[in-house]
Design a protein around this motif. Structure first.
Motif, PDB file in Angstrom:
ATOM      1  N   ARG A  45      -3.769   9.103   9.892  1.00 12.66           N
ATOM      2  CA  ARG A  45      -2.555   8.740  10.628  1.00 12.66           C
ATOM      3  C   ARG A  45      -1.357   8.776   9.679  1.00 12.66           C
ATOM      4  O   ARG A  45      -1.389   8.156   8.609  1.00 12.66           O
ATOM      5  CB  ARG A  45      -2.717   7.337  11.231  1.00 12.66           C
ATOM      6  N   PHE A  46      -0.326   9.492  10.074  1.00 11.49           N
ATOM      7  CA  PHE A  46       0.912   9.574   9.300  1.00 11.49           C
ATOM      8  C   PHE A  46       1.914   8.599   9.903  1.00 11.49           C
ATOM      9  O   PHE A  46       2.184   8.644  11.109  1.00 11.49           O
ATOM     10  CB  PHE A  46       1.459  11.004   9.318  1.00 11.49           C
ATOM     11  N   VAL A  47       2.446   7.724   9.050  1.00 12.18           N
ATOM     12  CA  VAL A  47       3.296   6.630   9.529  1.00 12.18           C
ATOM     13  C   VAL A  47       4.613   6.571   8.772  1.00 12.18           C
ATOM     14  O   VAL A  47       4.786   7.208   7.734  1.00 12.18           O
ATOM     15  CB  VAL A  47       2.559   5.273   9.417  1.00 12.18           C
ATOM     16  N   ASP A  48       5.513   5.734   9.295  1.00  9.37           N
ATOM     17  CA  ASP A  48       6.779   5.487   8.617  1.00  9.37           C
ATOM     18  C   ASP A  48       6.607   4.328   7.629  1.00  9.37           C
ATOM     19  O   ASP A  48       5.541   3.705   7.547  1.00  9.37           O
ATOM     20  CB  ASP A  48       7.901   5.228   9.621  1.00  9.37           C
ATOM     21  N   ALA A  49       7.662   4.052   6.886  1.00  6.04           N
ATOM     22  CA  ALA A  49       7.597   3.024   5.842  1.00  6.04           C
ATOM     23  C   ALA A  49       7.347   1.639   6.427  1.00  6.04           C
ATOM     24  O   ALA A  49       6.631   0.827   5.821  1.00  6.04           O
ATOM     25  CB  ALA A  49       8.877   3.043   5.009  1.00  6.04           C
ATOM     26  N   THR A  54       3.780  -3.030   6.725  1.00  2.00           N
ATOM     27  CA  THR A  54       3.083  -4.053   7.509  1.00  2.00           C
ATOM     28  C   THR A  54       1.588  -4.035   7.214  1.00  2.00           C
ATOM     29  O   THR A  54       0.977  -5.081   6.960  1.00  2.00           O
ATOM     30  CB  THR A  54       3.338  -3.846   9.015  1.00  2.00           C
ATOM     31  N   LEU A  55       0.993  -2.850   7.228  1.00  2.00           N
ATOM     32  CA  LEU A  55      -0.442  -2.744   6.959  1.00  2.00           C
ATOM     33  C   LEU A  55      -0.771  -3.137   5.517  1.00  2.00           C
ATOM     34  O   LEU A  55      -1.761  -3.837   5.273  1.00  2.00           O
ATOM     35  CB  LEU A  55      -0.930  -1.322   7.249  1.00  2.00           C
ATOM     36  N   ASN A  56       0.037  -2.696   4.580  1.00  2.84           N
ATOM     37  CA  ASN A  56      -0.193  -3.023   3.172  1.00  2.84           C
ATOM     38  C   ASN A  56      -0.079  -4.528   2.949  1.00  2.84           C
ATOM     39  O   ASN A  56      -0.876  -5.116   2.215  1.00  2.84           O
ATOM     40  CB  ASN A  56       0.805  -2.254   2.296  1.00  2.84           C
ATOM     41  N   ASP A  63       3.620  -6.590  -0.076  1.00  2.00           N
ATOM     42  CA  ASP A  63       4.671  -6.450   0.930  1.00  2.00           C
ATOM     43  C   ASP A  63       5.632  -5.306   0.595  1.00  2.00           C
ATOM     44  O   ASP A  63       6.812  -5.514   0.319  1.00  2.00           O
ATOM     45  CB  ASP A  63       5.434  -7.773   1.077  1.00  2.00           C
ATOM     46  N   LYS A  64       5.068  -4.100   0.588  1.00  2.00           N
ATOM     47  CA  LYS A  64       5.869  -2.892   0.379  1.00  2.00           C
ATOM     48  C   LYS A  64       5.084  -1.714   0.939  1.00  2.00           C
ATOM     49  O   LYS A  64       3.849  -1.760   1.026  1.00  2.00           O
ATOM     50  CB  LYS A  64       6.168  -2.676  -1.104  1.00  2.00           C
ATOM     51  N   PRO A  65       5.781  -0.647   1.310  1.00  2.25           N
ATOM     52  CA  PRO A  65       5.052   0.538   1.775  1.00  2.25           C
ATOM     53  C   PRO A  65       4.303   1.176   0.614  1.00  2.25           C
ATOM     54  O   PRO A  65       4.682   1.021  -0.551  1.00  2.25           O
ATOM     55  CB  PRO A  65       6.149   1.461   2.309  1.00  2.25           C
ATOM     56  N   HIS A  91       4.518   9.029   5.045  1.00  2.00           N
ATOM     57  CA  HIS A  91       5.222  10.251   4.673  1.00  2.00           C
ATOM     58  C   HIS A  91       6.404   9.969   3.741  1.00  2.00           C
ATOM     59  O   HIS A  91       6.600  10.687   2.758  1.00  2.00           O
ATOM     60  CB  HIS A  91       5.699  11.004   5.915  1.00  2.00           C
ATOM     61  N   ALA A  92       7.174   8.936   4.031  1.00  2.00           N
ATOM     62  CA  ALA A  92       8.361   8.657   3.214  1.00  2.00           C
ATOM     63  C   ALA A  92       7.978   8.402   1.756  1.00  2.00           C
ATOM     64  O   ALA A  92       8.645   8.905   0.836  1.00  2.00           O
ATOM     65  CB  ALA A  92       9.127   7.462   3.787  1.00  2.00           C
ATOM     66  N   VAL A  93       6.910   7.669   1.527  1.00  2.00           N
ATOM     67  CA  VAL A  93       6.481   7.370   0.156  1.00  2.00           C
ATOM     68  C   VAL A  93       5.934   8.628  -0.512  1.00  2.00           C
ATOM     69  O   VAL A  93       6.272   8.939  -1.658  1.00  2.00           O
ATOM     70  CB  VAL A  93       5.443   6.222   0.130  1.00  2.00           C
ATOM     71  N   VAL A  94       5.096   9.390   0.207  1.00  2.00           N
ATOM     72  CA  VAL A  94       4.529  10.609  -0.369  1.00  2.00           C
ATOM     73  C   VAL A  94       5.635  11.603  -0.715  1.00  2.00           C
ATOM     74  O   VAL A  94       5.630  12.200  -1.796  1.00  2.00           O
ATOM     75  CB  VAL A  94       3.480  11.228   0.583  1.00  2.00           C
TER      76      VAL A  94
END
Length: 153
Positions: A45-49, A54-56, A63-65, A91-94
């Motif tokens: 699953r590709f997600v936003d920051a 939230t998941l991290n 508490d960061k992407p 995606h934003a982090v990658v």
């Protein structure tokens, strides 16, 4: 490896995400080294920051992407399902890391998918020996794809 099933989910709209074929190749390369493991199904699953953060935070207490999160599937007792687990990739982090590290986006995605899939198979990097074993697997798999060692200094 045609028996691989990847549920590719995009919670973001971005034409720069890896294709189903790329994901199948990268995951297949990892699983080829584990022919006795029957698990061949996973979700990527590709997600936003925001979703990554939230998941991290909820699952890792950070508490960061982050670039990739791995959620291995645990078979219920007495059931043998072919599910490997879920990868959640921000995606934003990658994209930011690829730029900072002067890598192509596709090469960094290959690394993140390979890294995450190894986690699903039980690899970890909590201590130096585990980290070296996992990183060596990554180096070999990436080199076979013509991708430079991501850990080279």
């Amino acid at each position: 490896m045609s028996d691989i099933v990847i549920d590719r989910q995009a919670a973001i709209d971005d034409q720069h995400l890896p294709s189903q074929a790329q994901l199948t190749q990268w995951v297949g390369d990892v699983l080829a080294g584990h022919p006795d493991d029957p698990r061949r199904e996973l979700t990527i699953r590709f997600v936003d920051a925001d979703e990554s953060q939230t998941l991290n935070r909820d699952y890792r207490g950070k508490d960061k992407p982050t670039n990739v999160l791995s959620f291995p599937f645990e078979n219920p007792p007495g059931m043998a399902l072919p599910l490997l687990g879920d990868l959640v990739i921000c995606h934003a982090v990658v994209a930011r890391e690829a730029e900072e590290q002067h890598k192509t986006l596709a090469h960094h995605y290959a690394h993140m998918v390979i890294h995450g899939t190894l986690h699903l198979l039980g690899y970890d990097h909590m201590d130096d020996d585990e980290a070296e074993a996992m990183e060596q697997c990554e180096r070999v798999l990436l080199a076979a794809l013509g991708i430079a060692d991501p850990y080279a200094t």
